[in-house]
Enzyme design. Structure first.
Site, PDB file in Angstrom:
ATOM      1  N   HIS A  99      -7.651  -7.802   9.171  1.00 18.41           N
ATOM      2  CA  HIS A  99      -7.099  -6.525   8.687  1.00 18.41           C
ATOM      3  C   HIS A  99      -6.315  -5.820   9.806  1.00 18.41           C
ATOM      4  O   HIS A  99      -6.558  -4.657  10.133  1.00 18.41           O
ATOM      5  CB  HIS A  99      -8.204  -5.611   8.164  1.00 18.41           C
ATOM      6  CG  HIS A  99      -7.696  -4.585   7.183  1.00 18.41           C
ATOM      7  ND1 HIS A  99      -8.429  -4.158   6.109  1.00 18.41           N
ATOM      8  CD2 HIS A  99      -6.519  -3.900   7.123  1.00 18.41           C
ATOM      9  CE1 HIS A  99      -7.733  -3.252   5.427  1.00 18.41           C
ATOM     10  NE2 HIS A  99      -6.565  -3.081   6.031  1.00 18.41           N
ATOM     11  N   ARG A 150      -4.217  -5.764  -0.376  1.00 21.74           N
ATOM     12  CA  ARG A 150      -5.612  -5.436  -0.648  1.00 21.74           C
ATOM     13  C   ARG A 150      -6.331  -6.713  -1.083  1.00 21.74           C
ATOM     14  O   ARG A 150      -5.813  -7.473  -1.913  1.00 21.74           O
ATOM     15  CB  ARG A 150      -5.720  -4.364  -1.744  1.00 21.74           C
ATOM     16  CG  ARG A 150      -5.263  -2.978  -1.291  1.00 21.74           C
ATOM     17  CD  ARG A 150      -6.234  -2.393  -0.285  1.00 21.74           C
ATOM     18  NE  ARG A 150      -5.846  -1.082   0.227  1.00 21.74           N
ATOM     19  CZ  ARG A 150      -5.171  -0.871   1.342  1.00 21.74           C
ATOM     20  NH1 ARG A 150      -4.753  -1.904   2.075  1.00 21.74           N
ATOM     21  NH2 ARG A 150      -4.887   0.349   1.749  1.00 21.74           N
TER      22      ARG A 150
END
Length: 312
Positions: free
Chosen positions: A275, A227
Protein backbone atom coordinates in the site's frame (compact mmCIF):
# COMPACT_ATOMS: atom_id res chain seq x y z
CA UNK A 1 -10.94 35.51 16.12
CA UNK A 2 -8.81 32.48 15.22
CA UNK A 3 -10.27 29.66 13.17
CA UNK A 4 -10.34 26.61 15.46
CA UNK A 5 -8.95 23.50 13.81
CA UNK A 6 -8.72 20.03 15.36
CA UNK A 7 -6.08 17.64 14.03
CA UNK A 8 -7.68 14.20 14.46
CA UNK A 9 -5.07 12.08 12.72
CA UNK A 10 -2.42 9.62 13.77
CA UNK A 11 -0.45 10.83 16.80
CA UNK A 12 2.80 10.27 14.90
CA UNK A 13 1.69 12.72 12.20
CA UNK A 14 0.87 15.60 14.54
CA UNK A 15 4.41 17.02 14.90
CA UNK A 16 4.85 16.80 11.12
CA UNK A 17 1.56 18.39 10.09
CA UNK A 18 1.24 21.08 12.77
CA UNK A 19 3.89 23.48 11.42
CA UNK A 20 2.91 22.79 7.80
CA UNK A 21 -0.77 23.50 8.42
CA UNK A 22 -0.01 26.69 10.35
CA UNK A 23 2.29 27.90 7.58
CA UNK A 24 -0.13 27.03 4.76
CA UNK A 25 -3.01 28.78 6.53
CA UNK A 26 -0.90 31.85 7.34
CA UNK A 27 0.04 32.11 3.67
CA UNK A 28 -3.69 32.47 2.94
CA UNK A 29 -4.18 35.12 5.60
CA UNK A 30 -5.79 32.74 8.07
CA UNK A 31 -5.07 32.83 11.79
CA UNK A 32 -5.78 29.38 13.17
CA UNK A 33 -5.88 27.85 16.62
CA UNK A 34 -4.63 24.36 15.81
CA UNK A 35 -4.68 21.56 18.36
CA UNK A 36 -4.70 17.78 18.50
CA UNK A 37 -7.18 17.83 21.40
CA UNK A 38 -10.65 19.33 21.71
CA UNK A 39 -11.63 20.21 25.28
CA UNK A 40 -14.77 21.81 23.84
CA UNK A 41 -15.84 19.91 20.68
CA UNK A 42 -18.68 22.36 20.06
CA UNK A 43 -16.12 25.14 19.51
CA UNK A 44 -14.24 23.38 16.67
CA UNK A 45 -14.61 24.94 13.20
CA UNK A 46 -12.81 22.30 11.10
CA UNK A 47 -11.66 18.73 11.67
CA UNK A 48 -8.56 17.42 9.88
CA UNK A 49 -9.23 13.70 9.96
CA UNK A 50 -7.63 10.32 9.26
CA UNK A 51 -9.28 6.98 10.10
CA UNK A 52 -6.06 5.93 11.86
CA UNK A 53 -6.64 8.67 14.45
CA UNK A 54 -8.65 8.52 17.68
CA UNK A 55 -11.85 10.29 16.57
CA UNK A 56 -14.82 7.93 16.24
CA UNK A 57 -17.83 10.11 17.06
CA UNK A 58 -18.50 13.34 15.15
CA UNK A 59 -21.72 14.10 17.00
CA UNK A 60 -20.28 16.53 19.59
CA UNK A 61 -18.74 18.75 16.90
CA UNK A 62 -21.92 20.67 16.31
CA UNK A 63 -20.29 23.84 14.93
CA UNK A 64 -17.79 22.14 12.60
CA UNK A 65 -18.10 23.46 9.07
CA UNK A 66 -16.31 20.52 7.43
CA UNK A 67 -14.37 17.32 8.02
CA UNK A 68 -11.23 17.41 5.85
CA UNK A 69 -9.85 13.94 5.21
CA UNK A 70 -6.13 13.29 4.90
CA UNK A 71 -6.88 10.15 2.90
CA UNK A 72 -8.05 9.86 -0.69
CA UNK A 73 -10.38 6.97 0.19
CA UNK A 74 -13.40 7.73 2.35
CA UNK A 75 -15.12 4.33 2.51
CA UNK A 76 -14.23 3.98 6.22
CA UNK A 77 -16.02 7.19 7.16
CA UNK A 78 -18.67 8.04 4.57
CA UNK A 79 -21.27 5.76 6.13
CA UNK A 80 -20.68 6.92 9.71
CA UNK A 81 -24.12 7.88 11.11
CA UNK A 82 -22.53 10.44 13.47
CA UNK A 83 -21.01 12.34 10.54
CA UNK A 84 -23.41 15.12 9.58
CA UNK A 85 -20.80 17.71 8.59
CA UNK A 86 -19.63 18.15 4.96
CA UNK A 87 -16.83 15.70 4.18
CA UNK A 88 -13.98 16.49 1.77
CA UNK A 89 -11.60 13.82 0.49
CA UNK A 90 -7.93 14.41 -0.11
CA UNK A 91 -6.98 15.25 -3.69
CA UNK A 92 -3.68 17.04 -4.11
CA UNK A 93 -0.64 17.26 -6.35
CA UNK A 94 1.41 14.87 -4.20
CA UNK A 95 -1.17 12.10 -4.45
CA UNK A 96 -1.53 12.58 -8.21
CA UNK A 97 2.21 12.58 -8.83
CA UNK A 98 2.90 9.63 -6.54
CA UNK A 99 0.18 7.52 -8.13
CA UNK A 100 1.23 8.48 -11.64
CA UNK A 101 4.82 7.46 -10.94
CA UNK A 102 3.84 4.12 -9.37
CA UNK A 103 1.39 3.21 -12.13
CA UNK A 104 3.71 4.28 -14.93
CA UNK A 105 6.61 2.37 -13.39
CA UNK A 106 4.68 -0.90 -13.15
CA UNK A 107 3.03 -0.57 -16.55
CA UNK A 108 6.49 -0.09 -18.08
CA UNK A 109 7.86 -2.98 -16.02
CA UNK A 110 5.27 -5.35 -17.46
CA UNK A 111 5.32 -3.83 -20.95
CA UNK A 112 9.11 -4.18 -21.23
CA UNK A 113 9.13 -7.64 -19.67
CA UNK A 114 11.67 -6.58 -17.08
CA UNK A 115 10.84 -9.47 -14.74
CA UNK A 116 12.12 -11.91 -17.36
CA UNK A 117 15.59 -10.40 -17.19
CA UNK A 118 15.70 -9.32 -13.54
CA UNK A 119 14.48 -12.64 -12.12
CA UNK A 120 16.47 -14.88 -14.47
CA UNK A 121 20.12 -13.92 -14.14
CA UNK A 122 21.06 -17.48 -15.10
CA UNK A 123 23.52 -17.10 -17.96
CA UNK A 124 20.93 -17.54 -20.71
CA UNK A 125 21.04 -14.84 -23.41
CA UNK A 126 17.31 -14.14 -24.02
CA UNK A 127 17.73 -11.79 -26.96
CA UNK A 128 14.40 -12.79 -28.51
CA UNK A 129 12.40 -11.26 -25.64
CA UNK A 130 11.96 -7.89 -27.36
CA UNK A 131 8.79 -6.03 -26.34
CA UNK A 132 6.47 -4.31 -28.78
CA UNK A 133 6.41 -0.53 -28.87
CA UNK A 134 3.98 1.23 -26.56
CA UNK A 135 1.55 1.93 -29.39
CA UNK A 136 0.99 -1.82 -29.72
CA UNK A 137 0.18 -2.34 -26.03
CA UNK A 138 -3.35 -1.17 -25.13
CA UNK A 139 -3.83 -0.10 -21.53
CA UNK A 140 -7.13 0.16 -19.67
CA UNK A 141 -7.84 2.40 -16.69
CA UNK A 142 -10.89 1.65 -14.55
CA UNK A 143 -11.69 4.92 -12.80
CA UNK A 144 -11.26 8.38 -14.31
CA UNK A 145 -11.09 10.54 -11.21
CA UNK A 146 -8.12 12.80 -10.55
CA UNK A 147 -5.71 9.88 -10.06
CA UNK A 148 -6.96 7.70 -12.91
CA UNK A 149 -7.02 10.55 -15.41
CA UNK A 150 -3.50 11.68 -14.44
CA UNK A 151 -2.05 8.18 -14.71
CA UNK A 152 -3.85 7.53 -18.00
CA UNK A 153 -2.64 10.76 -19.55
CA UNK A 154 0.96 10.04 -18.50
CA UNK A 155 0.76 6.64 -20.18
CA UNK A 156 -0.83 8.13 -23.28
CA UNK A 157 2.04 10.63 -23.39
CA UNK A 158 4.42 7.65 -23.64
CA UNK A 159 2.50 6.34 -26.63
CA UNK A 160 0.24 3.73 -25.05
CA UNK A 161 -3.33 3.58 -26.42
CA UNK A 162 -5.36 4.23 -23.26
CA UNK A 163 -9.02 3.42 -22.78
CA UNK A 164 -10.59 4.66 -19.57
CA UNK A 165 -13.86 3.64 -17.96
CA UNK A 166 -16.02 5.38 -15.39
CA UNK A 167 -19.52 4.71 -14.15
CA UNK A 168 -20.75 8.07 -15.43
CA UNK A 169 -19.67 9.91 -18.59
CA UNK A 170 -16.34 11.73 -18.31
CA UNK A 171 -13.81 13.21 -20.67
CA UNK A 172 -10.02 13.35 -20.37
CA UNK A 173 -7.53 14.46 -22.98
CA UNK A 174 -5.65 11.62 -24.74
CA UNK A 175 -7.90 8.95 -23.20
CA UNK A 176 -10.68 7.08 -25.03
CA UNK A 177 -13.34 7.46 -22.34
CA UNK A 178 -16.11 4.88 -21.93
CA UNK A 179 -18.89 4.40 -19.39
CA UNK A 180 -21.75 2.05 -18.59
CA UNK A 181 -21.89 -1.74 -18.86
CA UNK A 182 -21.01 -1.85 -22.56
CA UNK A 183 -18.13 0.56 -22.04
CA UNK A 184 -16.75 -1.58 -19.22
CA UNK A 185 -16.83 -4.71 -21.34
CA UNK A 186 -15.11 -2.96 -24.24
CA UNK A 187 -12.42 -1.50 -21.98
CA UNK A 188 -11.68 -4.95 -20.56
CA UNK A 189 -11.56 -6.63 -23.98
CA UNK A 190 -8.98 -4.14 -25.24
CA UNK A 191 -6.60 -3.98 -22.28
CA UNK A 192 -3.41 -6.02 -22.29
CA UNK A 193 -2.59 -4.14 -19.09
CA UNK A 194 -5.50 -3.19 -16.81
CA UNK A 195 -5.13 -0.63 -14.02
CA UNK A 196 -7.77 -0.31 -11.28
CA UNK A 197 -8.23 3.16 -9.78
CA UNK A 198 -11.87 3.15 -8.78
CA UNK A 199 -13.22 4.25 -5.39
CA UNK A 200 -14.67 1.49 -3.23
CA UNK A 201 -18.46 1.66 -3.08
CA UNK A 202 -21.20 -0.94 -3.00
CA UNK A 203 -21.34 -0.65 -6.80
CA UNK A 204 -17.63 -1.30 -7.31
CA UNK A 205 -17.03 -3.96 -4.64
CA UNK A 206 -16.10 -7.20 -6.42
CA UNK A 207 -16.21 -5.50 -9.83
CA UNK A 208 -13.34 -7.57 -11.20
CA UNK A 209 -14.81 -11.03 -10.84
CA UNK A 210 -14.50 -14.24 -12.87
CA UNK A 211 -16.91 -13.04 -15.54
CA UNK A 212 -15.04 -9.78 -16.13
CA UNK A 213 -11.57 -11.29 -15.82
CA UNK A 214 -12.59 -13.61 -18.67
CA UNK A 215 -13.11 -10.57 -20.90
CA UNK A 216 -9.46 -9.52 -20.66
CA UNK A 217 -7.10 -10.73 -23.42
CA UNK A 218 -5.29 -13.98 -22.71
CA UNK A 219 -2.23 -13.30 -20.57
CA UNK A 220 -3.29 -9.77 -19.60
CA UNK A 221 -1.75 -8.06 -16.57
CA UNK A 222 -3.86 -6.66 -13.72
CA UNK A 223 -2.47 -3.75 -11.69
CA UNK A 224 -4.43 -2.64 -8.62
CA UNK A 225 -3.36 0.44 -6.65
CA UNK A 226 -6.99 1.44 -6.05
CA UNK A 227 -8.86 -0.59 -3.42
CA UNK A 228 -8.40 -4.26 -2.54
CA UNK A 229 -12.07 -5.33 -2.53
CA UNK A 230 -12.49 -4.18 -6.15
CA UNK A 231 -11.18 -7.66 -6.97
CA UNK A 232 -12.66 -11.03 -6.03
CA UNK A 233 -9.47 -12.66 -4.76
CA UNK A 234 -10.53 -16.26 -5.36
CA UNK A 235 -11.46 -15.47 -8.96
CA UNK A 236 -8.18 -13.71 -9.64
CA UNK A 237 -6.16 -16.54 -8.12
CA UNK A 238 -8.02 -19.05 -10.25
CA UNK A 239 -7.36 -17.01 -13.41
CA UNK A 240 -3.67 -16.74 -12.48
CA UNK A 241 -3.40 -20.47 -11.77
CA UNK A 242 -4.84 -21.24 -15.21
CA UNK A 243 -2.57 -18.72 -16.92
CA UNK A 244 -5.62 -16.82 -18.12
CA UNK A 245 -4.18 -13.75 -16.39
CA UNK A 246 -0.45 -13.40 -16.90
CA UNK A 247 0.40 -11.46 -13.77
CA UNK A 248 -1.13 -9.32 -11.04
CA UNK A 249 0.68 -6.47 -9.33
CA UNK A 250 -1.30 -5.56 -6.22
CA UNK A 251 -0.78 -2.69 -3.80
CA UNK A 252 -4.07 -2.87 -1.89
CA UNK A 253 -5.93 -5.71 -0.23
CA UNK A 254 -9.17 -6.54 1.55
CA UNK A 255 -7.16 -7.10 4.75
CA UNK A 256 -4.10 -4.95 5.44
CA UNK A 257 -1.38 -5.70 6.26
CA UNK A 258 -1.78 -8.70 3.96
CA UNK A 259 -1.66 -11.78 6.24
CA UNK A 260 1.59 -13.81 5.91
CA UNK A 261 -0.40 -16.93 5.00
CA UNK A 262 -2.28 -15.28 2.13
CA UNK A 263 -1.65 -17.10 -1.20
CA UNK A 264 -0.74 -13.85 -2.95
CA UNK A 265 2.62 -13.78 -1.14
CA UNK A 266 3.87 -17.03 -2.64
CA UNK A 267 2.15 -16.98 -6.02
CA UNK A 268 4.68 -16.87 -8.88
CA UNK A 269 2.40 -14.61 -10.94
CA UNK A 270 1.73 -12.04 -8.21
CA UNK A 271 3.74 -9.02 -7.09
CA UNK A 272 2.75 -7.56 -3.71
CA UNK A 273 3.60 -4.00 -2.68
CA UNK A 274 2.56 -2.74 0.79
CA UNK A 275 0.00 0.00 0.00
CA UNK A 276 2.67 2.47 -1.11
CA UNK A 277 1.36 3.46 -4.54
CA UNK A 278 0.46 6.93 -3.38
CA UNK A 279 0.87 7.94 0.22
CA UNK A 280 -0.37 11.32 1.42
CA UNK A 281 2.56 13.76 1.37
CA UNK A 282 2.30 16.17 4.32
CA UNK A 283 3.61 19.22 2.43
CA UNK A 284 1.10 19.08 -0.40
CA UNK A 285 -1.70 17.73 1.82
CA UNK A 286 -1.33 20.69 4.18
CA UNK A 287 -1.76 23.06 1.23
CA UNK A 288 -4.94 21.25 0.15
CA UNK A 289 -6.36 21.37 3.69
CA UNK A 290 -5.52 25.06 4.09
CA UNK A 291 -7.17 25.87 0.76
CA UNK A 292 -10.41 24.25 1.85
CA UNK A 293 -10.35 26.07 5.19
CA UNK A 294 -9.82 29.35 3.33
CA UNK A 295 -12.71 28.54 1.01
CA UNK A 296 -14.97 27.69 3.93
CA UNK A 297 -14.13 30.93 5.71
CA UNK A 298 -14.79 32.91 2.52
CA UNK A 299 -18.15 31.20 1.96
CA UNK A 300 -16.94 29.50 -1.21
CA UNK A 301 -17.68 25.85 -2.17
CA UNK A 302 -15.36 23.26 -0.72
CA UNK A 303 -13.10 21.34 -3.08
CA UNK A 304 -13.56 17.56 -3.45
CA UNK A 305 -16.77 17.43 -1.46
CA UNK A 306 -17.95 13.85 -1.01
CA UNK A 307 -21.33 12.86 -2.42
CA UNK A 308 -22.76 10.69 0.37
CA UNK A 309 -25.22 8.95 -1.95
CA UNK A 310 -22.45 7.85 -4.35
CA UNK A 311 -19.99 7.09 -1.57
CA UNK A 312 -17.08 9.24 -2.79
Amino acid sequence: MSVRVLFAGDDRDWPVYAPLLRSACAARGLEIALSDTAPDPAAVDYIVYAPSGPLKDFGPFTAAKAVLSLWAGVERIVGDPTLTQPLCRMVDSGLRQGMTEWVTGHVLRHHLGLDTHILHQDGIWRDKAVPPLAGERPVGILGLGALGAAAGQALAGLGFPVTGWSRTPKSAAQIDCRHGADGLAETLRRAQIMVLLLPLTEDTRGLLNAERLALLPEGAVVINPGRGPLIVDADLLDALDRGRIGHATLDVFATEPLPPEHPYWAHPRVTVTPHIASATRPQTAAEAIAENIARGEAGRPFLHLVDRARGY
